[in-house]
Design an enzyme around this catalytic site. Sequence first.
Site, PDB file in Angstrom:
ATOM      1  N   LYS A 170     -15.615  16.071 -18.567  1.00  0.00           N
ATOM      2  CA  LYS A 170     -14.967  16.115 -19.880  1.00  0.00           C
ATOM      3  C   LYS A 170     -15.222  17.496 -20.465  1.00  0.00           C
ATOM      4  O   LYS A 170     -16.306  17.778 -20.980  1.00  0.00           O
ATOM      5  CB  LYS A 170     -15.532  15.062 -20.843  1.00  0.00           C
ATOM      6  CG  LYS A 170     -14.648  14.962 -22.091  1.00  0.00           C
ATOM      7  CD  LYS A 170     -15.362  14.495 -23.324  1.00  0.00           C
ATOM      8  CE  LYS A 170     -15.982  15.589 -24.121  1.00  0.00           C
ATOM      9  NZ  LYS A 170     -15.045  16.586 -24.681  1.00  0.00           N
ATOM     10  N   GLU A 245     -28.508  21.388 -21.490  1.00  0.00           N
ATOM     11  CA  GLU A 245     -28.608  22.822 -21.811  1.00  0.00           C
ATOM     12  C   GLU A 245     -28.113  22.928 -23.236  1.00  0.00           C
ATOM     13  O   GLU A 245     -26.929  22.729 -23.501  1.00  0.00           O
ATOM     14  CB  GLU A 245     -27.701  23.639 -20.884  1.00  0.00           C
ATOM     15  CG  GLU A 245     -28.161  23.677 -19.448  1.00  0.00           C
ATOM     16  CD  GLU A 245     -29.144  24.813 -19.177  1.00  0.00           C
ATOM     17  OE1 GLU A 245     -29.582  25.481 -20.129  1.00  0.00           O
ATOM     18  OE2 GLU A 245     -29.475  25.004 -17.999  1.00  0.00           O
ATOM     19  N   CYS A 279     -25.045  30.921 -26.098  1.00  0.00           N
ATOM     20  CA  CYS A 279     -26.248  30.128 -26.401  1.00  0.00           C
ATOM     21  C   CYS A 279     -27.504  30.986 -26.378  1.00  0.00           C
ATOM     22  O   CYS A 279     -28.456  30.723 -27.095  1.00  0.00           O
ATOM     23  CB  CYS A 279     -26.373  28.992 -25.397  1.00  0.00           C
ATOM     24  SG  CYS A 279     -26.300  29.567 -23.691  1.00  0.00           S
ATOM     25  N   GLU A 379     -28.850  27.726 -35.657  1.00  0.00           N
ATOM     26  CA  GLU A 379     -28.009  28.476 -34.727  1.00  0.00           C
ATOM     27  C   GLU A 379     -26.667  28.696 -35.419  1.00  0.00           C
ATOM     28  O   GLU A 379     -25.922  27.740 -35.663  1.00  0.00           O
ATOM     29  CB  GLU A 379     -27.809  27.674 -33.441  1.00  0.00           C
ATOM     30  CG  GLU A 379     -26.996  28.429 -32.417  1.00  0.00           C
ATOM     31  CD  GLU A 379     -26.685  27.597 -31.177  1.00  0.00           C
ATOM     32  OE1 GLU A 379     -26.353  26.414 -31.323  1.00  0.00           O
ATOM     33  OE2 GLU A 379     -26.758  28.145 -30.065  1.00  0.00           O
TER      34      GLU A 379
END
Length: 449
Positions: A170, A245, A279, A379
């Site tokens: 997905k 992750e 990231c 973040e």
Amino acid sequence: MKDCRQFYIDGKWISPTRAHDLTVINPANEAPIATVSLGSSADVDKAVAAAKRAFESYSETTREERLALLRRIIDVYQSRKNEMAEAISEEMGAPISLSRAAQAPVGLSHFSEVARILGYYEFERLQGSTLMRKEPIGVCGLITPWNWPMNQIACKVAPGLAAGCTMVLKPSEIAPLSASLFTQILHDSGLPRGVFNMLHGEGPIVGSAIASHPDVTMVSFTGSTRGGIAVALSAAPSVKRVTQELGGKSANIILDDADLHQAVREGVQACIRNTGQSCNAPSRMLVPRSNIVEAAAAAKSAAEAAKIGDPFLEDTGIGPLASKAQYEKVQRLILQGIQEGAKLITGGLGRPEGISKGYFVKPTVFSDVNNEMAIAREEIFGPVLCIIPYEDEDDAVRIANDTPFGLSGYVTSRDIERARRVSKRIRSGNIHINGLELKAIFGFEPGLQ
Ligand code: NAD
């Protein structure tokens, strides 16, 4: 408008069980570019059933058969690499130079590397009287984000295929064009039916149905910490393997013996590359307190040198953010930084001058940031750098580790032994000493112009 409404299940493109269209927006001009379908748990059931059937025979294939398959995929991918770069730039706004040099080829390099390893990989080893055998785990559920779409997809699919697993992917609903093209590449490579299945959909519906499915043996998730937690919770009742992750807020410690100007310039570039949507972006720059004014000035000129604009122009260094939601999040956090009293060195709220459409933001540098501020803790996932002063090496390490994240870290020093010593004290999954080795990763240094 591209039509990406079909899912790839059991070796065929098929319509979803129930129509539920989503319009995909080009983030550079806010124009509709494609339609995708948002799937349901009934679609997930079909995809998982196909993968489960295919596992019986695919898990029994030989190393040579799987190597031949990977090599065919590499050839077809290679022939469509430019198309892949264009699809990525169109759907998520990466500059075409970055897409051609990194975003598209990084998918290919995962396949090449996995094929190289498969060539010699030891699946069986006799240890005393025990035979240790590494077997394919079963049907894998793969859930990926939009920021480096081919990197994330290929680094899950390639090892899965090499190991003899079957899978249901997905991809992010924000970046479906590259995922559809990738699927066609696999189909054209003669992949046995049911081995790889792909469907689009929203995380809490399709992602969650994959994570909780009793016939999915393992889920590999890349995305936000919020999404990773949700996936682990969905997966828990069926006791499956979960890999995650997740996000980052990586510290970049510039030690007092470093070449300050060079370290700051490279740190800014690494932070704002891909419009800050990486990231492992070094988004907290830690500099000695006595150098903070000089570092802020160097960061300002590096940030202002970046050329922002149309991702399809060859000299564009920074494109838009990938979506309206991402634009609004970045604006909210820039405002919060200003309200919390961080010193705005360059950038700030709103679009860059002369741009009235698209999810473009100004590369923004805050100095004199306190590690307690929201801009230092959350973040942001945009081109926003926080410069944080530190008193001494211990203080730098303390600040670096004072974060809920633990993905990546950076240390710059002229003394490699000192850099290694400091990096050992940082609690993060990986550490880059003296810069992100982009050359080692991509075989070139993606610039920002
Ligand atoms: P996201 O978590 O919103 O979405 C990632 C994927 O998870 C998408 O496919 C989404 O549909 C799905 N998803 C979302 N909620 C879900 C749920 N409840 N159940 C199952 N699936 C769900 O993240 P994003 O905005 O697409 O990507 C940005 C994030 O990804 C950032 O936090 C970034 O740091 C992280 N990221 C991490 C890495 C890494 O290797 N650590 C790499 C790239 C991106």
